[in-house]
Design a protein around this motif. Sequence first.
Motif, PDB file in Angstrom:
ATOM      1  N   ARG A 237      40.760  52.996  15.987  1.00  0.00           N
ATOM      2  CA  ARG A 237      41.662  52.727  14.914  1.00  0.00           C
ATOM      3  C   ARG A 237      40.931  51.333  14.155  1.00  0.00           C
ATOM      4  NH1 ARG A 237      46.103  53.399  18.393  1.00  0.00           N
ATOM      5  NH2 ARG A 237      47.142  55.531  18.202  1.00  0.00           N
ATOM      6  N   TYR A 238      40.523  50.486  15.022  1.00  0.00           N
ATOM      7  CA  TYR A 238      40.170  49.271  14.370  1.00  0.00           C
ATOM      8  C   TYR A 238      38.430  49.004  14.669  1.00  0.00           C
ATOM      9  CZ  TYR A 238      45.093  49.120  14.584  1.00  0.00           C
ATOM     10  OH  TYR A 238      46.274  49.554  14.181  1.00  0.00           O
ATOM     11  N   PRO A 239      37.482  49.688  14.356  1.00  0.00           N
ATOM     12  CA  PRO A 239      36.111  49.658  14.710  1.00  0.00           C
ATOM     13  C   PRO A 239      35.656  48.269  14.334  1.00  0.00           C
ATOM     14  CG  PRO A 239      36.398  50.957  13.002  1.00  0.00           C
ATOM     15  CD  PRO A 239      37.738  50.670  13.160  1.00  0.00           C
ATOM     16  N   HIS A 240      36.064  47.582  13.450  1.00  0.00           N
ATOM     17  CA  HIS A 240      35.586  46.128  12.897  1.00  0.00           C
ATOM     18  C   HIS A 240      36.206  45.104  13.734  1.00  0.00           C
ATOM     19  CE1 HIS A 240      33.662  48.323   9.870  1.00  0.00           C
ATOM     20  NE2 HIS A 240      34.494  48.778   9.290  1.00  0.00           N
ATOM     21  N   THR A 241      37.022  45.342  14.533  1.00  0.00           N
ATOM     22  CA  THR A 241      37.830  44.179  15.275  1.00  0.00           C
ATOM     23  C   THR A 241      37.700  44.391  16.815  1.00  0.00           C
ATOM     24  OG1 THR A 241      39.517  44.152  13.562  1.00  0.00           O
ATOM     25  CG2 THR A 241      39.997  43.202  15.618  1.00  0.00           C
ATOM     26  N   TYR A 242      37.749  45.558  17.358  1.00  0.00           N
ATOM     27  CA  TYR A 242      37.492  45.928  18.789  1.00  0.00           C
ATOM     28  C   TYR A 242      36.293  46.526  18.829  1.00  0.00           C
ATOM     29  CZ  TYR A 242      42.015  43.813  19.540  1.00  0.00           C
ATOM     30  OH  TYR A 242      43.253  43.115  19.781  1.00  0.00           O
ATOM     31  N   SER A 243      35.211  46.478  19.885  1.00  0.00           N
ATOM     32  CA  SER A 243      34.331  47.288  20.246  1.00  0.00           C
ATOM     33  C   SER A 243      34.754  48.190  20.856  1.00  0.00           C
ATOM     34  CB  SER A 243      33.129  46.369  20.891  1.00  0.00           C
ATOM     35  OG  SER A 243      33.770  45.866  22.306  1.00  0.00           O
ATOM     36  N   ALA A 244      33.745  49.328  21.192  1.00  0.00           N
ATOM     37  CA  ALA A 244      34.205  50.431  22.223  1.00  0.00           C
ATOM     38  C   ALA A 244      34.351  49.941  23.543  1.00  0.00           C
ATOM     39  CB  ALA A 244      32.718  51.242  22.076  1.00  0.00           C
ATOM     40  N   TRP A 245      33.547  48.924  24.201  1.00  0.00           N
ATOM     41  CA  TRP A 245      33.843  48.415  25.312  1.00  0.00           C
ATOM     42  C   TRP A 245      35.264  47.758  25.561  1.00  0.00           C
ATOM     43  CZ3 TRP A 245      34.926  43.432  27.205  1.00  0.00           C
ATOM     44  CH2 TRP A 245      34.707  43.305  28.797  1.00  0.00           C
ATOM     45  N   GLN A 246      35.458  46.953  24.476  1.00  0.00           N
ATOM     46  CA  GLN A 246      37.067  46.458  24.505  1.00  0.00           C
ATOM     47  C   GLN A 246      37.940  47.530  24.741  1.00  0.00           C
ATOM     48  OE1 GLN A 246      36.343  44.019  21.071  1.00  0.00           O
ATOM     49  NE2 GLN A 246      37.445  42.174  22.250  1.00  0.00           N
ATOM     50  N   ALA A 247      37.720  48.625  23.734  1.00  0.00           N
ATOM     51  CA  ALA A 247      38.783  49.746  23.737  1.00  0.00           C
ATOM     52  C   ALA A 247      38.774  50.522  25.093  1.00  0.00           C
ATOM     53  CB  ALA A 247      38.553  50.581  22.538  1.00  0.00           C
ATOM     54  N   ALA A 248      37.616  50.254  26.029  1.00  0.00           N
ATOM     55  CA  ALA A 248      37.390  51.226  27.209  1.00  0.00           C
ATOM     56  C   ALA A 248      38.445  50.435  28.192  1.00  0.00           C
ATOM     57  CB  ALA A 248      36.027  51.232  27.722  1.00  0.00           C
ATOM     58  N   VAL A 249      38.524  48.913  28.028  1.00  0.00           N
ATOM     59  CA  VAL A 249      39.214  48.127  29.149  1.00  0.00           C
ATOM     60  C   VAL A 249      40.289  47.816  28.827  1.00  0.00           C
ATOM     61  CG1 VAL A 249      36.817  47.583  30.330  1.00  0.00           C
ATOM     62  CG2 VAL A 249      37.960  46.202  28.536  1.00  0.00           C
ATOM     63  N   LEU A 250      40.751  47.836  27.543  1.00  0.00           N
ATOM     64  CA  LEU A 250      42.114  47.323  26.893  1.00  0.00           C
ATOM     65  C   LEU A 250      42.853  48.254  26.272  1.00  0.00           C
ATOM     66  CD1 LEU A 250      40.833  43.652  25.473  1.00  0.00           C
ATOM     67  CD2 LEU A 250      41.968  44.198  27.514  1.00  0.00           C
TER      68      LEU A 250
ATOM     69  N   GLY B 164      29.390  61.146   6.985  1.00  0.00           N
ATOM     70  CA  GLY B 164      28.043  60.347   7.774  1.00  0.00           C
ATOM     71  C   GLY B 164      27.980  58.890   7.116  1.00  0.00           C
ATOM     72  N   SER B 165      28.469  58.981   5.989  1.00  0.00           N
ATOM     73  CA  SER B 165      28.299  57.270   5.360  1.00  0.00           C
ATOM     74  C   SER B 165      29.148  56.434   5.740  1.00  0.00           C
ATOM     75  CB  SER B 165      28.466  57.401   3.732  1.00  0.00           C
ATOM     76  OG  SER B 165      29.773  58.083   3.551  1.00  0.00           O
ATOM     77  N   PHE B 166      30.499  56.800   6.301  1.00  0.00           N
ATOM     78  CA  PHE B 166      31.530  55.843   6.728  1.00  0.00           C
ATOM     79  C   PHE B 166      31.885  55.962   8.139  1.00  0.00           C
ATOM     80  CE2 PHE B 166      33.384  59.476   4.437  1.00  0.00           C
ATOM     81  CZ  PHE B 166      34.729  59.830   5.415  1.00  0.00           C
ATOM     82  N   LEU B 167      31.426  56.950   9.028  1.00  0.00           N
ATOM     83  CA  LEU B 167      31.714  56.995  10.468  1.00  0.00           C
ATOM     84  C   LEU B 167      30.399  57.086  11.299  1.00  0.00           C
ATOM     85  CD1 LEU B 167      34.083  60.262  10.373  1.00  0.00           C
ATOM     86  CD2 LEU B 167      34.709  57.934  10.576  1.00  0.00           C
ATOM     87  N   ASP B 168      30.349  56.343  12.285  1.00  0.00           N
ATOM     88  CA  ASP B 168      29.404  56.060  13.244  1.00  0.00           C
ATOM     89  C   ASP B 168      29.031  57.270  14.067  1.00  0.00           C
ATOM     90  OD1 ASP B 168      30.982  55.957  15.279  1.00  0.00           O
ATOM     91  OD2 ASP B 168      30.956  53.480  15.117  1.00  0.00           O
ATOM     92  N   ASP B 169      27.820  57.179  14.706  1.00  0.00           N
ATOM     93  CA  ASP B 169      27.664  58.400  15.575  1.00  0.00           C
ATOM     94  C   ASP B 169      28.647  58.748  16.579  1.00  0.00           C
ATOM     95  OD1 ASP B 169      25.298  58.393  14.131  1.00  0.00           O
ATOM     96  OD2 ASP B 169      23.932  57.670  15.671  1.00  0.00           O
ATOM     97  N   HIS B 170      29.117  57.703  17.321  1.00  0.00           N
ATOM     98  CA  HIS B 170      30.022  58.028  18.341  1.00  0.00           C
ATOM     99  C   HIS B 170      31.400  58.456  17.653  1.00  0.00           C
ATOM    100  CE1 HIS B 170      33.532  56.695  21.193  1.00  0.00           C
ATOM    101  NE2 HIS B 170      32.627  57.227  21.942  1.00  0.00           N
ATOM    102  N   ALA B 171      31.838  58.131  16.517  1.00  0.00           N
ATOM    103  CA  ALA B 171      32.883  58.630  15.789  1.00  0.00           C
ATOM    104  C   ALA B 171      32.665  60.249  15.686  1.00  0.00           C
ATOM    105  CB  ALA B 171      33.388  58.145  14.518  1.00  0.00           C
ATOM    106  N   ILE B 172      31.532  60.739  14.944  1.00  0.00           N
ATOM    107  CA  ILE B 172      31.290  61.987  14.852  1.00  0.00           C
ATOM    108  C   ILE B 172      31.092  62.678  16.050  1.00  0.00           C
ATOM    109  CG2 ILE B 172      29.349  63.299  13.764  1.00  0.00           C
ATOM    110  CD1 ILE B 172      29.041  61.483  11.695  1.00  0.00           C
ATOM    111  N   ALA B 173      30.586  62.140  17.051  1.00  0.00           N
ATOM    112  CA  ALA B 173      30.365  62.849  18.309  1.00  0.00           C
ATOM    113  C   ALA B 173      31.661  63.208  18.989  1.00  0.00           C
ATOM    114  CB  ALA B 173      29.432  62.291  19.441  1.00  0.00           C
TER     115      ALA B 173
END
Length: 603
Positions: A268-281, A551-560
């Motif tokens: 939801r907030y890719p510019h504020t929280y990293s994938a790691w933060q989202a995993a543990v929080l 692909g221009s606005f979603l990163d590889d993890h989002a598309i996966a």
Amino acid sequence: MPVVMLWRLWPYPMLCICVLLVCCQSAKRAPLPAGDPGNGGLFLPGNFEAVVVADSLGRSRHLTVNSNGDIYVKLTYNDIMHGSGGTVGLRDADNDGRADIISYFGNYKDEGGLPAGIAVHDGYLYTSTVKYIFRNKLIAGQLFPDPKTDTILIDDDYDLRKHWHTAKPFAFDRHNHMYVPFGAPTDAAQDINTVGPAGIPGGRGLDPAPDLKTHAGIWRFDAGKLKQTQKDGYHYATGIRSVLAIDWNPMDDCLYVAMNGMDNFHTRYPHTYSAWQAAVLPSEPLLKVTEHSNFGWPYAYYDHMQKKNMLQPGYGGDGKTIGRASQFDVPVMGFPGHWAPMDLLFYTGDQFPERYKKGVFIAFHGSTDRSPYPQAGYIVCFVPFENGKPTGDWEVFADGFTGVDTVFNTSDAVYRPMGLAEGPDGSLYISESNKGKIWRVMYKGNKTAFGPAQLAAMEQRKSRTYIKTPDEVKDNHGLGGEMNGLILYNSYCASCHQRDGKGDNNRYPPLAGSDWIAGNNDQLIKIILNGMQGKIRVNGKTYNGVMPAHGSFLDDHAIASIATYINKRFYKEKDLVASAEVTKLRSSTTSAATMVRAKTPGP
């Protein structure tokens, strides 16, 4: 071999009738049975043993044990064994620790929800669905209760299409009050009428949140009054998102719950929280719930690493700002994000060492949405208490449920801990939800000599990938997440392909059952990345629309994650799509486009 008994069911909500007479119990407590070799697959502290009471009962939820040792297990209706009965009664007639009689009863339906809640209280067996709480009188000498069913509570605002957290677990105090959570209808107070309960990337939370008067809290009822609705209850506490783990602590005469926190901060907030933060929080907090408590949902979440309430990102939070979160009650302890606490139990028996009477057991079902990091949880832990507060860190009490060290897919876990119950002799019973296995945990050692030496091996198990805090770099496996994909699909794909994946029968082709993308990850990824335009033929029908490039606005993890969601939701595929697959195709597409531009003459 156990005797499995199935009985004709009376129309809903009546229970079936069966009379099973048993011999009178001896006044003297029977000796503890032998544990299974390897404790039925469990790792336990020193001098604890476990025996498998029953296996393959069906998808088990919570459980309870009667004063005569009979066990009652709640089942998920949609996967009931033998097609009969939503509750199963178990009896160990020869005291070898294993159920000799296994009997199914109770013809209830949960209409797609996940039931939670079963308890023996004041001579009755209480059970719940997502809409009702029932009770049936227990009869001495019989395994099945009286078929006459009392309806104690009716959720008159129940609607799975609108509300997510509809389970009805419950707990009783010593004054015959019953405490029931009414969960938040959304994940983080999104506008459910426009974006659905999952929300959208970057979405703001409604302010003020509209549902706090009727949801996201605990209500208190009379445990013996019939046909109550929420309006008959007393609004006891608020700001509590979703609860399945609930118990009354007799040591301090107070209610406790373990709350399921919000999801998908990075999605939801890719510019504020990293994938790691989202995993543990955010944390899955243990809450001491007193009258008028307010734990801050949806405006705040708990960060167990900072040990603070933090401002929720839907209200401007960035992982550092506290803001209005400071005004809310603070949990007594926080666990890592997405571990999914399902049950908690304050031990009151005298079989275990004395220290276990001063703390709480918590069963963690395990995460579903930590990708690209390993899934985590899947244990039963113990939190030592002193003077009503945790004395320090939590301990691993029962482990071994996953059967593997690294859980990439939630389905990789062989078992998922679900329910906890205490037997009349002080044994601890554990249920799991994948297959319906029940363990009985017993202590066979010197209670006064129990201490750090017996706990040392359990402390070492915290190094396992589903327990430890993941390394931000080394533990990133680059796999798409199904829960992430759900939010992204509903945000970017559902308007054309519809939430059910069946398209609109006109311009936009179906994804569900499509012969064009089924089993072809490359094609699916390329379409999401690059879009397409022109005629295609899907399942014998021609479509001529425009699919925009993402692909221009979603990163590889989002598309996966979107591809993972489509594959699992519409094709029942087990494997997750890797971000590396997207990276490879994105690079090849970019290289090809560069070559085309290089060969094209300039103006």
